[in-house]
Design a protein around this motif. Sequence first.
Motif, PDB file in Angstrom:
ATOM      1  N   ALA A 109      -9.469  15.119  -0.110  1.00 43.52           N
ATOM      2  CA  ALA A 109      -9.404  13.672  -0.356  1.00 43.52           C
ATOM      3  C   ALA A 109      -8.140  13.315  -1.117  1.00 43.52           C
ATOM      4  CB  ALA A 109     -10.645  13.215  -1.118  1.00 43.52           C
ATOM      5  N   ALA A 110      -7.761  14.167  -2.046  1.00 44.95           N
ATOM      6  CA  ALA A 110      -6.553  13.889  -2.833  1.00 44.95           C
ATOM      7  C   ALA A 110      -5.305  13.917  -1.949  1.00 44.95           C
ATOM      8  CB  ALA A 110      -6.432  14.904  -3.966  1.00 44.95           C
ATOM      9  N   ASP A 111      -5.224  14.872  -1.032  1.00 48.63           N
ATOM     10  CA  ASP A 111      -4.076  14.937  -0.122  1.00 48.63           C
ATOM     11  C   ASP A 111      -4.069  13.747   0.831  1.00 48.63           C
ATOM     12  OD1 ASP A 111      -3.317  17.269  -1.304  1.00 48.63           O
ATOM     13  OD2 ASP A 111      -3.992  18.586   0.320  1.00 48.63           O
ATOM     14  N   ARG A 112      -5.251  13.359   1.280  1.00 49.35           N
ATOM     15  CA  ARG A 112      -5.333  12.211   2.181  1.00 49.35           C
ATOM     16  C   ARG A 112      -4.806  10.948   1.503  1.00 49.35           C
ATOM     17  NH1 ARG A 112     -11.148  12.544   5.304  1.00 49.35           N
ATOM     18  NH2 ARG A 112     -11.046  14.744   5.824  1.00 49.35           N
ATOM     19  N   LEU A 113      -5.261  10.729   0.285  1.00 51.49           N
ATOM     20  CA  LEU A 113      -4.904   9.456  -0.350  1.00 51.49           C
ATOM     21  C   LEU A 113      -3.423   9.391  -0.679  1.00 51.49           C
ATOM     22  CD1 LEU A 113      -4.471   9.201  -3.712  1.00 51.49           C
ATOM     23  CD2 LEU A 113      -6.884   9.830  -3.697  1.00 51.49           C
ATOM     24  N   ARG A 114      -2.814  10.517  -1.030  1.00 54.56           N
ATOM     25  CA  ARG A 114      -1.388  10.403  -1.361  1.00 54.56           C
ATOM     26  C   ARG A 114      -0.541  10.266  -0.094  1.00 54.56           C
ATOM     27  NH1 ARG A 114       1.499  15.524  -2.111  1.00 54.56           N
ATOM     28  NH2 ARG A 114       0.154  17.239  -1.518  1.00 54.56           N
ATOM     29  N   PHE A 115      -0.921  10.944   0.988  1.00 53.00           N
ATOM     30  CA  PHE A 115      -0.151  10.786   2.222  1.00 53.00           C
ATOM     31  C   PHE A 115      -0.347   9.381   2.802  1.00 53.00           C
ATOM     32  CE2 PHE A 115       0.476  11.121   6.813  1.00 53.00           C
ATOM     33  CZ  PHE A 115       1.757  11.648   6.847  1.00 53.00           C
ATOM     34  N   GLU A 116      -1.588   8.932   2.807  1.00 47.31           N
ATOM     35  CA  GLU A 116      -1.908   7.596   3.320  1.00 47.31           C
ATOM     36  C   GLU A 116      -1.136   6.523   2.560  1.00 47.31           C
ATOM     37  OE1 GLU A 116      -6.236   7.876   4.258  1.00 47.31           O
ATOM     38  OE2 GLU A 116      -6.191   5.764   3.726  1.00 47.31           O
ATOM     39  N   THR A 117      -1.125   6.655   1.244  1.00 41.11           N
ATOM     40  CA  THR A 117      -0.420   5.678   0.417  1.00 41.11           C
ATOM     41  C   THR A 117       1.075   5.698   0.723  1.00 41.11           C
ATOM     42  OG1 THR A 117      -2.078   6.015  -1.319  1.00 41.11           O
ATOM     43  CG2 THR A 117      -0.035   4.894  -1.951  1.00 41.11           C
ATOM     44  N   ALA A 118       1.637   6.899   0.845  1.00 35.08           N
ATOM     45  CA  ALA A 118       3.077   7.005   1.126  1.00 35.08           C
ATOM     46  C   ALA A 118       3.421   6.394   2.479  1.00 35.08           C
ATOM     47  CB  ALA A 118       3.503   8.477   1.070  1.00 35.08           C
ATOM     48  N   VAL A 119       2.594   6.644   3.482  1.00 30.67           N
ATOM     49  CA  VAL A 119       2.859   6.092   4.823  1.00 30.67           C
ATOM     50  C   VAL A 119       2.834   4.560   4.795  1.00 30.67           C
ATOM     51  CG1 VAL A 119       1.820   5.780   7.110  1.00 30.67           C
ATOM     52  CG2 VAL A 119       2.154   8.077   6.193  1.00 30.67           C
ATOM     53  N   VAL A 120       1.828   4.014   4.142  1.00 31.66           N
ATOM     54  CA  VAL A 120       1.728   2.549   4.091  1.00 31.66           C
ATOM     55  C   VAL A 120       2.923   1.954   3.339  1.00 31.66           C
ATOM     56  CG1 VAL A 120       0.354   0.625   3.189  1.00 31.66           C
ATOM     57  CG2 VAL A 120      -0.763   2.528   4.358  1.00 31.66           C
ATOM     58  N   GLU A 121       3.376   2.640   2.298  1.00 26.23           N
ATOM     59  CA  GLU A 121       4.529   2.123   1.543  1.00 26.23           C
ATOM     60  C   GLU A 121       5.805   2.155   2.386  1.00 26.23           C
ATOM     61  OE1 GLU A 121       4.468   0.532  -1.110  1.00 26.23           O
ATOM     62  OE2 GLU A 121       2.529   1.031  -1.978  1.00 26.23           O
ATOM     63  N   VAL A 122       6.029   3.239   3.096  1.00 27.03           N
ATOM     64  CA  VAL A 122       7.237   3.305   3.936  1.00 27.03           C
ATOM     65  C   VAL A 122       7.147   2.272   5.057  1.00 27.03           C
ATOM     66  CG1 VAL A 122       8.570   4.722   5.545  1.00 27.03           C
ATOM     67  CG2 VAL A 122       7.788   5.688   3.380  1.00 27.03           C
ATOM     68  N   ALA A 123       5.981   2.153   5.655  1.00 25.58           N
ATOM     69  CA  ALA A 123       5.806   1.149   6.706  1.00 25.58           C
ATOM     70  C   ALA A 123       6.107  -0.243   6.164  1.00 25.58           C
ATOM     71  CB  ALA A 123       4.382   1.210   7.259  1.00 25.58           C
ATOM     72  N   GLY A 124       5.606  -0.523   4.978  1.00 28.87           N
ATOM     73  CA  GLY A 124       5.859  -1.825   4.369  1.00 28.87           C
ATOM     74  C   GLY A 124       7.340  -2.049   4.118  1.00 28.87           C
ATOM     75  N   ASN A 125       8.015  -1.000   3.697  1.00 31.48           N
ATOM     76  CA  ASN A 125       9.457  -1.097   3.451  1.00 31.48           C
ATOM     77  C   ASN A 125      10.209  -1.395   4.743  1.00 31.48           C
ATOM     78  OD1 ASN A 125      12.299   0.284   3.072  1.00 31.48           O
ATOM     79  ND2 ASN A 125      11.519  -0.197   1.035  1.00 31.48           N
ATOM     80  N   ILE A 126       9.836  -0.703   5.808  1.00 30.66           N
ATOM     81  CA  ILE A 126      10.492  -0.937   7.105  1.00 30.66           C
ATOM     82  C   ILE A 126      10.223  -2.373   7.566  1.00 30.66           C
ATOM     83  CG2 ILE A 126      10.482  -0.308   9.553  1.00 30.66           C
ATOM     84  CD1 ILE A 126       9.775   2.587   8.615  1.00 30.66           C
ATOM     85  N   ILE A 127       8.969  -2.786   7.479  1.00 29.69           N
ATOM     86  CA  ILE A 127       8.597  -4.128   7.929  1.00 29.69           C
ATOM     87  C   ILE A 127       9.356  -5.200   7.142  1.00 29.69           C
ATOM     88  CG2 ILE A 127       6.677  -5.783   7.900  1.00 29.69           C
ATOM     89  CD1 ILE A 127       4.853  -3.315   8.594  1.00 29.69           C
ATOM     90  N   GLU A 128       9.519  -4.941   5.850  1.00 32.14           N
ATOM     91  CA  GLU A 128      10.153  -5.938   4.991  1.00 32.14           C
ATOM     92  C   GLU A 128      11.667  -5.991   5.183  1.00 32.14           C
ATOM     93  OE1 GLU A 128       8.901  -5.518   0.976  1.00 32.14           O
ATOM     94  OE2 GLU A 128      10.052  -7.250   0.268  1.00 32.14           O
TER      95      GLU A 128
END
Lengths: 188, 111
Positions: free
Chosen positions: A39-58
């Motif tokens: 669960a810990a690995d999932r949440l940190r990877f998931e969070t990182a992906v969403v942040e990079v996606a947000g950066n690209i979108i922005e």
Amino acid sequence: MKPKASGARQLSVPAVPASLGAIHDLVEQVWSGTAGVTAADRLRFETAVVEVAGNIIEHATPAGGAAEVTLSLAVGTDRASIRGVFVDDGQEADVDLDEVRMPDPGAEAGRGLALVVSLCDRVHYERAGSTNRWTLVCHRSPPHSDDGGVMFPVGLTHRPTDLRQGRCGRNRAAPGSAWGLGSGGLIA
Amino acid sequence: MTTFDVDRTDGIGVVKPRGRVNMVSAPQLVRTVNELVGEGYTRLVVDLSETEFIDSSGLGALVASLKAARQAGGDLRLAATTPQIDTVLQLTNLHRVLQPSPTVDSARELL
């Protein structure tokens, strides 16, 4: 021999806020197809992906730009790591990962890439021709190491010399930057 | 689709986001808090027990919400954070200013 990826998923979507849900869903689908990711690995990877996606979108679409930018994401795992690769045809990202710093607690923006650098074991950005490419790698913890709790001890302030190769679990927020912000301290 | 439940019991505004708080839904969190502050509810709790995920936009919205509450003479507390939320709060040092409480009731008592 390169380990075979399991649970691999990919998608290609317009780089707009409405695509964020599909990007997040894709990562969750990877977990359902991959055994033993904590669960810990999932949440940190998931969070990182969403942040990079947000950066690209922005940032991928220039101000006033009419052209639609397309973003693709491929996610895969092997026994040692979880890897995500973003490719987009937007404008070049104005980013120096060595200079990414966590802003002060009073800031209302600017934490995204600092979080990514903190969460991943490896973050790489490159401009190749007319495309941007982001690579995120999180090393996997042993399957039985998950205690379900918070994995980042408070107070760790180690700062690796190369943030792009930094280990996960290090808190790179400026040490002490939150001190002095007692009640009312956030009011300008 | 993220929704924001609001409770106004005993003079304290409790906002409960359900779903993901990200760059799409974070502005609605700020609007919800600003509406409560505008109604005179300056003591606020954000109940995160049903918040599946929060990103940096959501963190920014929490900071903006805290500022709005304090600028109106009140305060804001977080309650019932999940491991994902605890992780990003700690990495950003925001746990020191947003001060999560284990439950809504314990957050209420601190206001």
